[in-house]
Design an enzyme around this catalytic site. Structure first.
Site, PDB file in Angstrom:
ATOM      1  N   SER A   1       0.830  -1.214   0.000  1.00 19.32           N
ATOM      2  CA  SER A   1       0.000   0.000   0.000  1.00 19.32           C
ATOM      3  C   SER A   1       0.865   1.266   0.000  1.00 19.32           C
ATOM      4  CB  SER A   1      -0.866  -0.009   1.260  1.00 19.32           C
ATOM      5  OG  SER A   1      -1.383   1.267   1.493  1.00 19.32           O
TER       6      SER A   1
ATOM      7  N   THR B   1      -9.031  -1.171   3.395  1.00 14.89           N
ATOM      8  CA  THR B   1      -9.064  -1.405   1.961  1.00 14.89           C
ATOM      9  C   THR B   1      -9.591  -2.805   1.672  1.00 14.89           C
ATOM     10  OG1 THR B   1      -7.837  -1.168  -0.106  1.00 14.89           O
ATOM     11  CG2 THR B   1      -6.603  -2.039   1.752  1.00 14.89           C
TER      12      THR B   1
ATOM     13  N   LYS C   1     -13.876  -3.406   3.432  1.00 15.96           N
ATOM     14  CA  LYS C   1     -14.617  -2.142   3.547  1.00 15.96           C
ATOM     15  C   LYS C   1     -16.067  -2.311   4.003  1.00 15.96           C
ATOM     16  CE  LYS C   1     -11.897   0.586   0.313  1.00 15.96           C
ATOM     17  NZ  LYS C   1     -11.915   1.517  -0.816  1.00 15.96           N
TER      18      LYS C   1
ATOM     19  N   GLY D   1     -17.786  -1.947  -6.303  1.00 14.78           N
ATOM     20  CA  GLY D   1     -17.628  -1.192  -5.062  1.00 14.78           C
ATOM     21  C   GLY D   1     -17.206   0.249  -5.302  1.00 14.78           C
ATOM     22  N   ALA D   2     -16.241   0.443  -6.197  1.00 16.49           N
ATOM     23  CA  ALA D   2     -15.753   1.803  -6.462  1.00 16.49           C
ATOM     24  C   ALA D   2     -16.866   2.643  -7.089  1.00 16.49           C
ATOM     25  CB  ALA D   2     -14.540   1.755  -7.376  1.00 16.49           C
TER      26      ALA D   2
ATOM     27  N   ARG E   1     -20.850  -4.393 -17.626  1.00 17.79           N
ATOM     28  CA  ARG E   1     -20.896  -5.657 -18.375  1.00 17.79           C
ATOM     29  C   ARG E   1     -22.100  -6.468 -17.891  1.00 17.79           C
ATOM     30  NH1 ARG E   1     -15.798  -9.406 -17.345  1.00 17.79           N
ATOM     31  NH2 ARG E   1     -16.677  -9.168 -15.267  1.00 17.79           N
TER      32      ARG E   1
ATOM     33  N   LEU F   1     -25.467  -6.278 -16.630  1.00 19.91           N
ATOM     34  CA  LEU F   1     -26.507  -5.236 -16.624  1.00 19.91           C
ATOM     35  C   LEU F   1     -27.316  -5.249 -15.325  1.00 19.91           C
ATOM     36  CD1 LEU F   1     -28.020  -2.986 -18.116  1.00 19.91           C
ATOM     37  CD2 LEU F   1     -29.387  -4.733 -19.266  1.00 19.91           C
TER      38      LEU F   1
ATOM     39  N   LEU G   1     -10.232   6.088 -12.600  1.00 21.26           N
ATOM     40  CA  LEU G   1      -9.887   5.738 -11.211  1.00 21.26           C
ATOM     41  C   LEU G   1      -8.633   4.866 -11.099  1.00 21.26           C
ATOM     42  CD1 LEU G   1     -12.319   7.271 -10.430  1.00 21.26           C
ATOM     43  CD2 LEU G   1     -13.161   5.340  -9.129  1.00 21.26           C
TER      44      LEU G   1
HETATM   45  P1  ATR Z   1     -14.263  -2.418  -7.345  1.00 16.35           P
HETATM   46  O1  ATR Z   1     -14.518  -2.381  -5.879  1.00 16.35           O
HETATM   47  O2  ATR Z   1     -12.851  -2.074  -7.724  1.00 16.35           O
HETATM   48  O3  ATR Z   1     -15.249  -1.624  -8.125  1.00 16.35           O
HETATM   49  P2  ATR Z   1     -15.667  -4.853  -8.004  1.00 16.35           P
HETATM   50  O4  ATR Z   1     -16.710  -4.562  -6.991  1.00 16.35           O
HETATM   51  O5  ATR Z   1     -15.173  -6.249  -8.144  1.00 16.35           O
HETATM   52  O6  ATR Z   1     -14.373  -3.968  -7.756  1.00 16.35           O
HETATM   53  O7  ATR Z   1     -16.187  -4.314  -9.425  1.00 16.35           O
HETATM   54  C1  ATR Z   1     -15.466  -4.521 -10.580  1.00 16.35           C
HETATM   55  C2  ATR Z   1     -16.111  -3.752 -11.720  1.00 16.35           C
HETATM   56  O8  ATR Z   1     -15.265  -3.938 -12.860  1.00 16.35           O
HETATM   57  C3  ATR Z   1     -17.482  -4.272 -12.105  1.00 16.35           C
HETATM   58  O9  ATR Z   1     -18.221  -3.232 -12.658  1.00 16.35           O
HETATM   59  C4  ATR Z   1     -17.121  -5.314 -13.158  1.00 16.35           C
HETATM   60  O10 ATR Z   1     -18.142  -5.596 -14.071  1.00 16.35           O
HETATM   61  P3  ATR Z   1     -19.171  -6.818 -13.775  1.00 16.35           P
HETATM   62  O11 ATR Z   1     -20.099  -6.309 -12.717  1.00 16.35           O
HETATM   63  O12 ATR Z   1     -19.828  -7.028 -15.076  1.00 16.35           O
HETATM   64  O13 ATR Z   1     -18.330  -7.961 -13.309  1.00 16.35           O
HETATM   65  C5  ATR Z   1     -16.025  -4.579 -13.874  1.00 16.35           C
HETATM   66  N1  ATR Z   1     -15.182  -5.472 -14.659  1.00 16.35           N
HETATM   67  C6  ATR Z   1     -14.217  -6.291 -14.184  1.00 16.35           C
HETATM   68  N2  ATR Z   1     -13.628  -6.956 -15.202  1.00 16.35           N
HETATM   69  C7  ATR Z   1     -14.244  -6.543 -16.341  1.00 16.35           C
HETATM   70  C8  ATR Z   1     -14.092  -6.829 -17.741  1.00 16.35           C
HETATM   71  N3  ATR Z   1     -13.170  -7.698 -18.149  1.00 16.35           N
HETATM   72  N4  ATR Z   1     -14.885  -6.189 -18.616  1.00 16.35           N
HETATM   73  C9  ATR Z   1     -15.800  -5.304 -18.205  1.00 16.35           C
HETATM   74  N5  ATR Z   1     -16.004  -4.969 -16.901  1.00 16.35           N
HETATM   75  C10 ATR Z   1     -15.241  -5.587 -16.000  1.00 16.35           C
END
Ligand code: ATR
Length: 483
Positions: A234, A279, A283, A346-347, A367, A369, A427
């Site tokens: 970190s 982190t 969270k 989450g972000a 991705r 929906l 981000l």
């Molecule tokens: P974070 O807390 O960093 O947002 P997360 O909660 O795991 O992590 O969310 C990951 C995001 O990245 C989601 O929107 C995920 O899309 P899905 O909900 O469809 O999984 C997106 N994401 C991760 N890999 C992806 C990929 N290869 N193509 C498109 N979206 C992707």
């Protein structure tokens, strides 16, 4: 004492290590097992070549060392090396050789009696320490904690075994790292550091001295940290420690690898931790332990900053404020009225809530929906598939919250055409320019970077922890391409 472990293959190499680390260390450990065979015979010369106390150690392979010859040869080498003016000699607890012990005593070389456990924390650790100490030797227990529960056992040593004045306790691996940095809080005589080639959980002598100021930690030092898993790399310690130092706040901030949040809160009580960052993946898991949360924490369902009050733990979410800070003026001036948020994880939750709380219209594309629809329903936003990104080119702001582009050249919205009216907020902070950001830059869009959000949220945590603004004059130095 900060102890530099010397694992060079020649005496000359080790002398160079002493020279480059001299400012950071109080003592060295000469690992004779790491010297090549010819050089091992010169071990006895070593103490006279430096002006720091030295520990003599010849570690066999079963204890994590490199000495591969017979025990008989090891004993002979130890005995010979004791001709040198070492301050200490490290002997394993199963090594019983009267002539070595006798020679050490005659030469006034203190015996460190060591036990290594690479599988966990021995059940009889307290007993072992007391038993060794009762013989007038310095107990050294190097263990491999497997989680926060083991760490609690180690940190209890200080109070439980306060009567043993000189003892060395080391937790290895990533769970053990806090025992190295907080060696004074564990009651350990010294902490071991290396110069480079650090194994997991080790801290370089430079960082131990300059970043963590481990040797300056005292009863009044406030402890802060970041809990997560993994968390060892970190950036947050690189923000908070220099800040604390600058304002002369007696505090330390360290990474805390946490497997169980429940156990962590017990450790936090034991160590009287004053506050911590949270982190991935904890969270959400911290929420049940918080006596007070802000509106944003409740909305987003996630907390990244926890501070201790007199009677309870209080949680905020500085990601939320760190994200919105560079946009606030544009939102106020209505330069930004609508946004496309890419991702629904989450972000994205923090981003969408922040934008909606500032009355910005939001379309969430993802991705999956269903996930986008769920977040949209909660926040009164609109949802669509990520495939339809190009339908929304008339928005003012585009925020990219997915991990796509972090490790690859991928662009999550490759069909989307940027223009000079767009504000584009990525981000991801490593690399600074993702493929998407390169395209946005080429189209003359205004760019906002994840690293600035990371730093801003860190500054806000600093305020929550110390009560002071982050010192403006302090330049934060970290290399994003590193680690
Ligand atoms: P974070 O807390 O960093 O947002 P997360 O909660 O795991 O992590 O969310 C990951 C995001 O990245 C989601 O929107 C995920 O899309 P899905 O909900 O469809 O999984 C997106 N994401 C991760 N890999 C992806 C990929 N290869 N193509 C498109 N979206 C992707």
């Amino acid at each position: 004492m900060i102890c530099l472990v010397l694992s060079g293959s020649t005496i000359e190499e080790n002398l160079k290590l002493v020279e480059t680390n001299y400012r950071y260390i109080d003592i060295v450990e000469l690992r004779v097992d790491k010297l090549n065979a010819e050089q091992q015979k010169r071990a006895k010369e070593f103490p006279a070549l430096i002006d720091l106390p030295a520990i003599l150690t010849i570690r066999r392979q079963s204890d994590g060392g490199s000495f591969s010859s017979s025990e008989k040869n090891r004993h002979a080498l130890l005995e010979e090396a004791l001709d040198g003016d070492f301050a200490y000699v490290d002997l394993e607890d199963d090594l019983k050789k009267v002539s070595i012990e006798q020679k050490a005593k005659e030469k006034n070389i203190k015996i460190i009696r060591s036990r290594h456990d690479f599988k966990g924390v021995p059940d009889d650790i307290f007993h072992l320490i007391l038993k060794i100490a009762s013989k007038g030797e310095i107990p050294k227990i190097a263990t491999m904690p497997q989680g926060v529960d083991d760490l609690i056992t180690l940190f209890r040593v200080k109070e439980e075994l306060a009567q043993v004045e000189n003892k060395i306790v080391v937790g290895m691996g990533e769970y053990g790292q806090p025992t190295r940095i907080l060696y004074k809080k564990i009651g350990s005589l010294l902490t071991y550091c290396s110069s480079d080639n650090l194994s997991l959980g080790q801290v370089s002598a430079k960082r131990m001295k300059e970043l963590y100021r481990a040797d300056k930690i005292d009863d009044n030092t406030r402890i802060y940290g970041i809990i997560g898993n993994p968390v060892i790399h970190s950036f947050s310690p690189l923000i908070h420690n220099p800040g604390f130092q600058f304002i002369k706040f007696n505090a330390v901030y360290l990474p805390l690898t946490v497997d169980s949040v429940r156990s962590f809160f017990i450790l936090a009580q034991l160590l009287q931790i004053s506050g911590f960052s949270v982190t991935v993946p904890h969270k959400q898991a911290v929420l049940p332990y918080l006596g007070k949360i802000t509106r944003e924490v409740k909305q987003i369902g996630s907390c990244n900053t926890v501070v201790r009050t007199k009677t309870f733990w209080s949680g905020t979410n500085t990601d939320y404020y760190g994200f919105i800070a560079p946009l606030e003026q544009m939102l106020e001036e209505k330069r930004i009225k609508s946004a496309l948020v890419v991702g629904a994880g989450g972000a994205a939750r923090a981003v969408v809530w922040a934008l909606r709380n500032h009355r910005c219209k939001v379309v969430i594309i993802n991705r999956n929906l269903e996930r986008a629809k769920n977040l949209a329903a909660e926040t009164m936003a609109t949802a669509d598939s990520i495939k339809n990104a190009s339908l929304y080119e008339d928005v003012d702001l585009i925020v990219q919250t997915t991990s796509v582009g972090m490790m690859s050249e991928e662009d999550p919205i490759a069909d989307f055409n940027f223009n000079e009216n767009h504000v584009v907020y990525e981000l991801i902070y490593r690399p600074k320019y993702t493929t998407m950001m390169k395209r946005a830059k080429a189209a003359n869009a205004s760019l906002l970077f994840g690293i600035d959000m990371l730093i801003k949220q860190g500054f806000l945590q600093f305020e929550a922890f110390s009560g002071y603004h982050y010192p403006k004059r302090l330049k934060i130095e970290f290399d994003l391409e590193e680690d």
